[in-house]
Design an enzyme around this catalytic site. Sequence first.
Site, PDB file in Angstrom:
ATOM      1  N   GLU A   1     -25.169  17.301   7.676  1.00  0.00           N
ATOM      2  CA  GLU A   1     -25.759  16.997   6.376  1.00  0.00           C
ATOM      3  C   GLU A   1     -27.035  17.774   6.069  1.00  0.00           C
ATOM      4  O   GLU A   1     -27.289  18.136   4.929  1.00  0.00           O
ATOM      5  CB  GLU A   1     -26.048  15.486   6.273  1.00  0.00           C
TER       6      GLU A   1
ATOM      7  N   SER B   1      -7.296 -48.142  15.397  1.00  0.00           N
ATOM      8  CA  SER B   1      -8.094 -48.900  16.363  1.00  0.00           C
ATOM      9  C   SER B   1      -9.493 -48.339  16.581  1.00  0.00           C
ATOM     10  O   SER B   1     -10.279 -48.922  17.327  1.00  0.00           O
ATOM     11  CB  SER B   1      -7.356 -48.954  17.706  1.00  0.00           C
TER      12      SER B   1
END
Length: 871
Positions: A86, A465
């Site tokens: 770059e 229960s």
Amino acid sequence: MRSLKIVGLTTGLCLLAGILLLGGLYGWIIRDLPDVAKIKEMRLQVPLQIYTLDGQPIAQFGEKQRIPLTLAQIPERLQQAFIAIEDNRFYSHYGIDPLGILRALWVDLSAKSAKQGASTITQQLARNFFLDSERCLMRKFKEVILALQLERLLTKEQIFELYLNKIYLGNRAYGVGAAAQIYCGKRVDQLDLAEMALIAGLPKAPSTLNPLRSLPRATQRRNLVLARMLERGYITSQEQQLSSQQLIIAHYHGISNPVDAPHLAEMVRQEMLSRFGDSAYTDGYRVYTTLDSTRQQQAQRAVQHNLFNYDRRHGYRGPSAILWEPEMPCWSPEALQGQLKKQPTYGPLQAAVIVVVHSDRAEAYLSDGKIVELSWAGLRWARPFINDQQQSDPPQQASDVVAVGHQVWLLQQDNQWWLAQIPEVESAFIALHPTNGAIQALIGGFNFSKSAFNRAIQSARQIGSMVKPFVYAAALEKGMSLATLLNDLPIIRWSANAGKEWRPKNVVPRYDGPLRLRVGLARSKNVMAVRALRAIGVQFAADYIERFGFPKNNITRMESLALGAMVATPLQVARAYTVFANGGYLVDPYFIERIEDAQGTVIYQAAPKIASPTDQPLVYEKSEKADVLRHSDLEQPSALTEEPESSVEADEILSSVPPPPTLEWLPFEPLEGSAQPIATTDPLSYAPHVISDAIAFLIKDSLISAIWGEAGGQWAGTGWRARSVIKRRDIAGKTGTTNDAKDAWFTGFGPDLVTCVWIGFDDHRRDLGKIQPETAAAAPSRSFPEGGSRSVQPAWNQFMQQALAGIPEQPKQVPEGIHSAFIDMRSGKRVENAGPGIRLEYFIPGTEPPWQTQPEHGTLVQEGEHMEELF
């Protein structure tokens, strides 16, 4: 000389005009340019990041995937790759590269089009922060000016760090951290040279040069980066050759989250969105939840393992698809991989296609091209599913189960491959810290991809229960004790409202006559719970159950309440059981421990109310004003739609015990919600003390009996399966199964941990069903029903065994004020000395039973041969 003067004057005037023109152009352009100093205040759009309490990533939410990194965290080779391709003179120029501009201009003039832009890294950074991507001369002028200003404002290192975190690299990846994860499934420090070059080649055209879009272009660009690195002397020729020959494996990895907790992550996302709006997705908030990463993973494995086992018990429903018939030619490897890669992900399940079938094994093709063997051990379970209540005969050979061309699901377990299927049954799991309510593990269902519905906090189901400990706690409040006898005999009574007889029954159709309250709770005797409810009054029991945080409207005010005819979410059930585990305090569950902003500043810290270690006033939260309750005001059985069998029976139970100390209940507003508010500065405060520590201790001790029974009692509690797995006596728990086994539960606790597990179908028309033995000759007419102990408890056992490993077993701590006395286990009355059939029982002062004046004779009640039938 005159001509030279004219030429010189003309040249000077042109230069002056050029300078004036450029100055005017600069003045005109700069008026519209942003202030580059603002770059120091700008925030990178960082997604919402969610972590466990110990810092393990759970999830990210946001359009832009970004993993912010400092320059020191980015490998030098990766930095060199970007520099080489770059901006090779990045560290020597002042924002623009004249040589690069001239080179790009020559290329553009030769091609008669804009082929190269010659933008330096600084120019690219300026464009990404302040400009658009339009290719025009005016944008280039602006870019140059901004780049020069940035070079004066920031150091090269600051510019490069911003660039490597800001740059777009395709597929929602912003910055090299996200790109490394998405394309390679790695952290940047785990990348090899070829992968670094691949990522460095993306900025030129991230949408077309990435390997997911075009593998040939990505390979060509990667090799160009490697060649540039070789030219600059960053790598050797050997490194360049080896990396250029390396194949690119194109696969979208996504952001890696080592802890799987998507349902809780969604809870956090919704909470953050409601508090911060859309900025929650972009401002880089880091949320640290209360989850323990190890316990979350243990919970996930336990729930999945339990669901797979349930599924195997009920038979094989067949392949997910038939790609070709056996007489047709097999698909090509490319076609198989394409088909399998389209399949969704369901946890540990892997999609596969059967390609070879032998008599006692089969071979399957996976999405990565591997062929694995399914042994007979991984196939023999797959007897055909008929319905939830029935399975067909076991297979005799592999061809009875699978055929070539079948698309199936496989599970790798115990170092071998198993044929599997996506469970249709669902499950939920919640683990809380009983002292402060911190959620340490949460599972909302089998798999978030299959269903995002969070059953842990959203699914209100009948609790069966699970309600009995609360009913018996109310009975203790009214003056009963764990030695109080209740009759375990069938109840038959006409219901005028229903127009039929009401016949509450024990799950196991066995009735043992008078039994102590401890035994009734530990063995989950239904008719005993109904009789206890009748004795204390339904209205009193329903009001008492509110204390445990259950919504008032969910509590059924009829005698069926004793059997669990009320609904609650797993989170509500777990929260209620923390009251027994922590000495009587109702804590608020919460899941966000702290929130940090993008700079790491803590902007929220949870301040939960805790179970107090000191004696706090006993208070009770009620939505309406509560009158002072004294034992002299004990209610008679309520006048409901269903009258008690006999008011004398209730009177006899309550008159057999002296009154407890007077307690006053202060009116409070009920607690709402299941999460701590998102912002608080409250100092340390205590949770409300809703039942006495004495009652909490007695119920806790009875729930320990539900697992361990009692010495010399010759009976087993419904949670007996935990004994051989967890092997410690400081655990307590309770099974729960509703009518027709549509819902099954197990909730229990150990040191600093309360855990609730639920299993059932989202389709309420389906129940958990039954299983038949593998051979009819073994038990010609017998089937085994699913329920709390068989369907749910194995998950609880597996999790608690792992979660409590390494934590010392805690001795029993009897609270102050609790008295103890020897009782006869058959009559429940006090005796002088220990001996066979005698146990030491605990009592609230004043509730001790009378002395036994005549010796009791007879044998103790036996549990029976088939403990697996207990619920």
